[in-house]
Design an enzyme around this catalytic site. Structure first.
Site, PDB file in Angstrom:
ATOM      1  N   GLU A 174       0.859  -1.178   0.000  1.00  0.00           N
ATOM      2  CA  GLU A 174       0.000   0.000   0.000  1.00  0.00           C
ATOM      3  C   GLU A 174       0.899   1.232   0.000  1.00  0.00           C
ATOM      4  OE1 GLU A 174      -2.607   2.488   3.244  1.00  0.00           O
ATOM      5  OE2 GLU A 174      -2.663   0.305   3.377  1.00  0.00           O
ATOM      6  N   GLU A 233      14.930  -5.997  -0.898  1.00  0.00           N
ATOM      7  CA  GLU A 233      15.925  -7.057  -1.015  1.00  0.00           C
ATOM      8  C   GLU A 233      15.489  -8.031  -2.101  1.00  0.00           C
ATOM      9  OE1 GLU A 233      18.293 -10.114   1.933  1.00  0.00           O
ATOM     10  OE2 GLU A 233      16.208  -9.639   2.402  1.00  0.00           O
TER      11      GLU A 233
END
Length: 130
Positions: free
Chosen positions: A56, A122
């Site tokens: 979001e 990552e």
């Protein structure tokens, strides 16, 4: 229970949506303005919200930037090939914050990308063992 979404506050919503969709390949699932609250929410992800966790993106009107702070870590994405993913992300204008290679004190191959607000993402290979 299941994980629904992770919320990130962003300074430039259009720039963030472009990064997550054009650079990382997510889909803009929905976007809605809340004029009385002076904010906009946009949800991005790799699949529908009924079956996948999403991100979001929250834009508070009139706020251009945020400090990620010392408590925030990163979002992790699994990619088939970390080296190739970094090449593709770089070619699409993304910033590689940590080049691909083995994890410190481990052997899993990983890399880090930064979004326009400095949030770390990552990239991990599916064959990790750490």
């Amino acid at each position: 229970m299941r994980l629904l979404h992770t919320m990130l506050r962003v300074g430039d919503l259009d720039k963030s949506i472009a990064f997550y969709t054009e650079v990382l390949g997510m889909t803009l699932l929905r976007r809605k303005d809340y004029p009385e609250g002076q904010f906009t929410l946009a949800f991005v992800g790799y699949g529908d919200e009924a079956h996948n966790s999403v991100i979001e993106l929250t834009h508070n009107w009139g706020v251009d930037s945020y400090e990620p702070g010392t408590g925030y870590g990163h979002i992790a994405l699994e990619v088939a090939d970390v080296y190739k993913a970094c090449e593709d992300i770089r070619a699409r204008g993304g910033h590689i914050a940590r080049e691909p290679g083995p994890m410190k004190h481990g052997s899993s191959i990983l890399a880090f990308v930064e979004d326009p607000d400095g949030y770390k993402i990552e990239l991990l290979s599916p064959s990790r063992n750490d």
